[in-house]
Design an enzyme around this catalytic site. Structure first.
Site, PDB file in Angstrom:
ATOM      1  CD  GLU A   1       3.098   5.903  15.107  1.00  0.00           C
ATOM      2  OE1 GLU A   1       3.324   6.920  14.421  1.00  0.00           O
ATOM      3  OE2 GLU A   1       3.936   5.413  15.873  1.00  0.00           O
TER       4      GLU A   1
ATOM      5  N   GLY B   1       2.748   7.073  10.843  1.00  0.00           N
ATOM      6  CA  GLY B   1       1.930   7.982  11.656  1.00  0.00           C
ATOM      7  C   GLY B   1       0.451   7.902  11.312  1.00  0.00           C
TER       8      GLY B   1
ATOM      9  CD  GLU C   1       6.680   4.169  11.469  1.00  0.00           C
ATOM     10  OE1 GLU C   1       6.500   2.958  11.202  1.00  0.00           O
ATOM     11  OE2 GLU C   1       5.789   4.892  11.951  1.00  0.00           O
TER      12      GLU C   1
ATOM     13  CB  ALA D   1       5.408  11.616   9.951  1.00  0.00           C
TER      14      ALA D   1
HETATM   15  N1  DAK Z   1       5.598  11.729   3.273  1.00  0.00           N
HETATM   16  C1  DAK Z   1       5.698  12.596   2.228  1.00  0.00           C
HETATM   17  N2  DAK Z   1       5.220  12.353   0.989  1.00  0.00           N
HETATM   18  C2  DAK Z   1       4.614  11.172   0.797  1.00  0.00           C
HETATM   19  C3  DAK Z   1       4.480  10.206   1.822  1.00  0.00           C
HETATM   20  C4  DAK Z   1       5.006  10.546   3.108  1.00  0.00           C
HETATM   21  N3  DAK Z   1       4.882   9.730   4.156  1.00  0.00           N
HETATM   22  N4  DAK Z   1       3.844   9.136   1.310  1.00  0.00           N
HETATM   23  C5  DAK Z   1       3.596   9.422   0.022  1.00  0.00           C
HETATM   24  N5  DAK Z   1       4.051  10.638  -0.288  1.00  0.00           N
HETATM   25  C6  DAK Z   1       3.965  11.319  -1.575  1.00  0.00           C
HETATM   26  C7  DAK Z   1       4.974  10.760  -2.556  1.00  0.00           C
HETATM   27  O1  DAK Z   1       6.239  11.359  -2.351  1.00  0.00           O
HETATM   28  C8  DAK Z   1       4.349  11.156  -3.886  1.00  0.00           C
HETATM   29  O2  DAK Z   1       4.575  12.523  -4.085  1.00  0.00           O
HETATM   30  P1  DAK Z   1       5.299  13.038  -5.476  1.00  0.00           P
HETATM   31  O3  DAK Z   1       6.595  12.325  -5.536  1.00  0.00           O
HETATM   32  O4  DAK Z   1       4.331  12.621  -6.537  1.00  0.00           O
HETATM   33  O5  DAK Z   1       5.399  14.522  -5.283  1.00  0.00           O
HETATM   34  C9  DAK Z   1       2.855  10.996  -3.602  1.00  0.00           C
HETATM   35  O6  DAK Z   1       2.715  11.051  -2.191  1.00  0.00           O
HETATM   36  C10 DAK Z   1       2.286   9.687  -4.091  1.00  0.00           C
HETATM   37  O7  DAK Z   1       3.078   8.642  -3.544  1.00  0.00           O
HETATM   38  P2  DAK Z   1       3.702   7.456  -4.439  1.00  0.00           P
HETATM   39  O8  DAK Z   1       3.992   7.928  -5.818  1.00  0.00           O
HETATM   40  O9  DAK Z   1       4.814   6.864  -3.651  1.00  0.00           O
HETATM   41  O10 DAK Z   1       2.453   6.465  -4.510  1.00  0.00           O
HETATM   42  P3  DAK Z   1       2.470   4.866  -4.622  1.00  0.00           P
HETATM   43  O11 DAK Z   1       1.049   4.470  -4.829  1.00  0.00           O
HETATM   44  O12 DAK Z   1       3.502   4.412  -5.619  1.00  0.00           O
HETATM   45  O13 DAK Z   1       2.969   4.348  -3.202  1.00  0.00           O
HETATM   46  C11 DAK Z   1       2.948   4.286  -0.753  1.00  0.00           C
HETATM   47  C12 DAK Z   1       2.159   4.576  -2.084  1.00  0.00           C
HETATM   48  C13 DAK Z   1       2.083   4.685   0.407  1.00  0.00           C
HETATM   49  C14 DAK Z   1       3.263   2.788  -0.691  1.00  0.00           C
HETATM   50  C15 DAK Z   1       4.293   5.085  -0.803  1.00  0.00           C
HETATM   51  O14 DAK Z   1       3.980   6.466  -1.115  1.00  0.00           O
HETATM   52  C16 DAK Z   1       5.037   5.041   0.475  1.00  0.00           C
HETATM   53  O15 DAK Z   1       5.727   4.066   0.763  1.00  0.00           O
HETATM   54  N6  DAK Z   1       4.957   6.128   1.275  1.00  0.00           N
HETATM   55  C17 DAK Z   1       5.726   6.246   2.491  1.00  0.00           C
HETATM   56  C18 DAK Z   1       5.113   5.416   3.593  1.00  0.00           C
HETATM   57  C19 DAK Z   1       5.923   5.514   4.852  1.00  0.00           C
HETATM   58  O16 DAK Z   1       7.127   5.158   4.886  1.00  0.00           O
HETATM   59  N7  DAK Z   1       5.299   5.995   5.966  1.00  0.00           N
HETATM   60  C20 DAK Z   1       5.969   6.142   7.215  1.00  0.00           C
HETATM   61  C21 DAK Z   1       6.562   7.540   7.322  1.00  0.00           C
HETATM   62  S1  DAK Z   1       7.448   7.777   8.837  1.00  0.00           S
HETATM   63  C22 DAK Z   1       6.501  11.082  15.761  1.00  0.00           C
HETATM   64  C23 DAK Z   1       5.276  10.550  15.488  1.00  0.00           C
HETATM   65  C24 DAK Z   1       5.076   9.860  14.298  1.00  0.00           C
HETATM   66  C25 DAK Z   1       6.068   9.720  13.384  1.00  0.00           C
HETATM   67  C26 DAK Z   1       7.303  10.263  13.645  1.00  0.00           C
HETATM   68  C27 DAK Z   1       7.524  10.945  14.846  1.00  0.00           C
HETATM   69  N8  DAK Z   1       6.732  11.776  16.982  1.00  0.00           N
HETATM   70  C28 DAK Z   1       5.604  12.040  17.858  1.00  0.00           C
HETATM   71  C29 DAK Z   1       8.014  12.192  17.357  1.00  0.00           C
HETATM   72  C30 DAK Z   1       5.772   9.017  12.168  1.00  0.00           C
HETATM   73  C31 DAK Z   1       6.682   8.671  11.267  1.00  0.00           C
HETATM   74  C32 DAK Z   1       6.230   8.149   9.966  1.00  0.00           C
HETATM   75  O17 DAK Z   1       5.054   8.022   9.684  1.00  0.00           O
END
Ligand code: DAK
Length: 258
Positions: free
Chosen positions: A112, A109, A132, A66
């Site tokens: 998921e 997400g 998360e 997400a």
């Molecule tokens: N959201 C927003 N931007 C993201 C992102 C994300 N999840 N993942 C990556 N990006 C963006 C980065 O901010 C960066 O953008 P700029 O800073 O260049 O503008 C760009 O994508 C490239 O990312 P990185 O520079 O970080 O690239 P790397 O290769 O160094 O790293 C990575 C890749 C995938 C390991 C890293 O980007 C990362 O850790 N991303 C976050 C992964 C994460 O934590 N995902 C879980 C998010 S929480 C719900 C249902 C579902 C959910 C919630 C509620 N309901 C039904 C209520 C779900 C929640 C989630 O998924």
């Protein structure tokens, strides 16, 4: 219909394809993107020329979760009263099979959504995880439930509590994905699989998908009763008669999908 965050096409007979298209953000699942995915899924579900749907991202990321930047500005009461995200994370009303074609990151997400699909074709580069916990939250789109069903309690605990990531080969080993193929062909493989599904009687496919999904929700006795009702129901279809006639007459069936 034109979309801003996804691209839709029909790459092969009977197949609808949805590509997530926010490559710079690793296909982070913003609310507008998720609404477009829902609209496209419903449009393909209602389209008689489509028998199966493929959902994909790009080579680097299926989806990195997400949109954290969007979520960081979400208050408790927004999350409580705004059901939009919860609806968007629910593909259960789509009757046609959905196949996820996953390359690169399938995190949070993204993982998921892949698990909400009916089958997953993974590239060797695919990485599955639920990070998360690093953000001080837990999965909200079914991760604690579907991942546990798929890989078992012990490994699901490790993945969700410690952000342990699964490689494509591990995901195959634990039964999370159907197959792992080279990065050059993962989308082609998913489309081929979708074509195979689309070549069958769509009424039978629909009843079969529904019955398999019930295995996750009902007791064995209720599930068996559900299955047998579906089995009997199919005896009212033209396709059942055609399928059996074709076998007896030693020819391929001509499905009417009714
Ligand atoms: N959201 C927003 N931007 C993201 C992102 C994300 N999840 N993942 C990556 N990006 C963006 C980065 O901010 C960066 O953008 P700029 O800073 O260049 O503008 C760009 O994508 C490239 O990312 P990185 O520079 O970080 O690239 P790397 O290769 O160094 O790293 C990575 C890749 C995938 C390991 C890293 O980007 C990362 O850790 N991303 C976050 C992964 C994460 O934590 N995902 C879980 C998010 S929480 C719900 C249902 C579902 C959910 C919630 C509620 N309901 C039904 C209520 C779900 C929640 C989630 O998924």
């Amino acid at each position: 219909m034109t979309y801003e965050y996804i691209i839709t096409e029909k790459p092969a007979e009977g197949v609808g394809l949805i590509r997530l298209n926010r490559p710079k953000a690793l296909n982070a699942l913003s609310t507008p993107l998720l609404h477009e995915v829902g609209d496209a899924l419903r449009a393909f579900d209602a389209d008689d020329s489509v028998g199966a749907i493929v959902l994909t991202g790009d080579d680097r990321a299926f989806a990195a979760g997400a949109d954290i930047k969007e979520m960081s500005g979400t208050s408790f009461s927004d999350m409580l009263v705004n059901g939009g995200l919860i609806e968007a994370f629910d593909f259960s009303k789509i009757t046609k099979p959905i196949i996820a074609a996953v390359s690169g990151f399938a995190l949070g997400g993204g993982c998921e959504i892949a698990m909400m699909c009916d089958m997953i074709v993974a590239s060797e580069t695919a990485v599955f995880g639920q990070p998360e916990i690093n953000l001080g939250i837990i999965p909200g789109g079914g991760g604690t439930q579907r991942l546990t069903h798929a890989v078992g309690k012990a490994l699901a605990m490790e993945i969700i509590l410690t952000d342990r990531r699964l490689s494509a080969q591990e995901a195959l080993h634990y039964g999370l994905v159907n197959r792992v193929v080279a990065p050059e062909v993962y989308l082609q493989e998913a489309i081929k699989l979708a074509q195979k599904v689309a070549s069958k009687s769509r009424v039978a496919v629909r009843i079969a998908k529904e019955a398999i999904n019930k295995a996750y929700e009902l007791s064995l006795r209720e599930g068996l009763e559900h299955e047998v009702r579906g089995f009997k129901l199919l005896f009212g279809t033209e396709d059942r008669q055609e399928g059996m006639n074709a076998f007896v007459e030693k020819r391929p069936p001509q499905w009417k999908h009714r």
